[in-house]
Design a protein around this motif. Structure first.
Motif, PDB file in Angstrom:
ATOM      1  N   ASP A  23    -137.313  -9.300 -55.033  1.00 12.05           N
ATOM      2  CA  ASP A  23    -137.588  -9.778 -53.673  1.00 12.05           C
ATOM      3  C   ASP A  23    -136.656 -10.935 -53.297  1.00 12.05           C
ATOM      4  O   ASP A  23    -136.189 -11.021 -52.164  1.00 12.05           O
ATOM      5  CB  ASP A  23    -139.040 -10.221 -53.530  1.00 12.05           C
ATOM      6  N   ASP A  27    -131.532  -7.787 -49.842  1.00 10.11           N
ATOM      7  CA  ASP A  27    -130.900  -7.867 -48.512  1.00 10.11           C
ATOM      8  C   ASP A  27    -130.167  -9.171 -48.234  1.00 10.11           C
ATOM      9  O   ASP A  27    -130.104  -9.620 -47.086  1.00 10.11           O
ATOM     10  CB  ASP A  27    -131.942  -7.614 -47.407  1.00 10.11           C
ATOM     11  N   TRP A 152    -133.933 -15.965 -45.279  1.00  5.86           N
ATOM     12  CA  TRP A 152    -135.184 -15.724 -45.987  1.00  5.86           C
ATOM     13  C   TRP A 152    -136.231 -15.347 -44.975  1.00  5.86           C
ATOM     14  O   TRP A 152    -136.215 -15.800 -43.831  1.00  5.86           O
ATOM     15  CB  TRP A 152    -135.607 -16.970 -46.783  1.00  5.86           C
ATOM     16  N   LYS A 153    -137.179 -14.504 -45.390  1.00  4.85           N
ATOM     17  CA  LYS A 153    -138.190 -14.009 -44.464  1.00  4.85           C
ATOM     18  C   LYS A 153    -139.128 -15.084 -43.969  1.00  4.85           C
ATOM     19  O   LYS A 153    -139.309 -16.110 -44.527  1.00  4.85           O
ATOM     20  CB  LYS A 153    -138.990 -12.879 -45.102  1.00  4.85           C
TER      21      LYS A 153
END
Length: 153
Positions: A23, A27, A152-153
């Protein structure tokens, strides 16, 4: 013993209270792997490559009495700020995953508490905790760098 092994496996895979490596590295734009925002001492690439080298060293120590560890500390850190190419990046991520799977096989096969014959008191349980702790520490640094880079999300 089985509950302990199950918990170790979860811990090693990055479950529970923290993000796992997959994680943390998912991406990321390739061109950002070599960035050091705000004067931080390491790039994402250097941290991931350091995780690979250190985890490989602990795995090999756990299996092979003839294993020679890299020179500390320089042998555990890449000099280059970024991977040469996407193939190198993917190869590093794959090796980390493959080595972790091999180590998890060890915790299923070996007595966790028996001292490693050629060590200085270490056992597989200690090595498992060390891998999990070391990886979690540096994965958190990767997340911080991603936050600073805005990816970052």
């Amino acid at each position: 013993m089985e509950p302990l092994i199950e918990e170790l496996e979860k811990l090693l895979n990055g479950g529970g209270a923290h993000v796992g490596l997959k994680d943390a590295t998912k991406d990321i734009p390739f061109e950002l792997l070599g960035e050091r925002p705000h004067g931080l001492p390491y790039t994402i690439w250097q941290l991931v490559e350091h995780i690979r080298i250190a985890q490989w060293d602990m795995l090999e120590f756990s299996k092979d009495g003839n294993h020679k560890s890299p020179e500390w500390p320089d042998g555990y850190w890449p000099e280059e700020l970024a991977p040469a190419d996407k193939i190198s990046w993917n190869k590093t991520l794959t090796q980390i995953d493959d080595d972790l799977k091999i180590f998890i096989e060890l915790i299923h096969k070996q007595d966790l508490f028996e001292p490693i014959a050629y060590g200085t008191g270490q056992n597989i349980l200690r090595e498992a905790f060390q891998i999990a702790d070391h990886n979690a520490y540096h994965i958190a640094e990767i997340v911080v760098i991603r936050r600073l880079l805005g990816v970052w999300k």
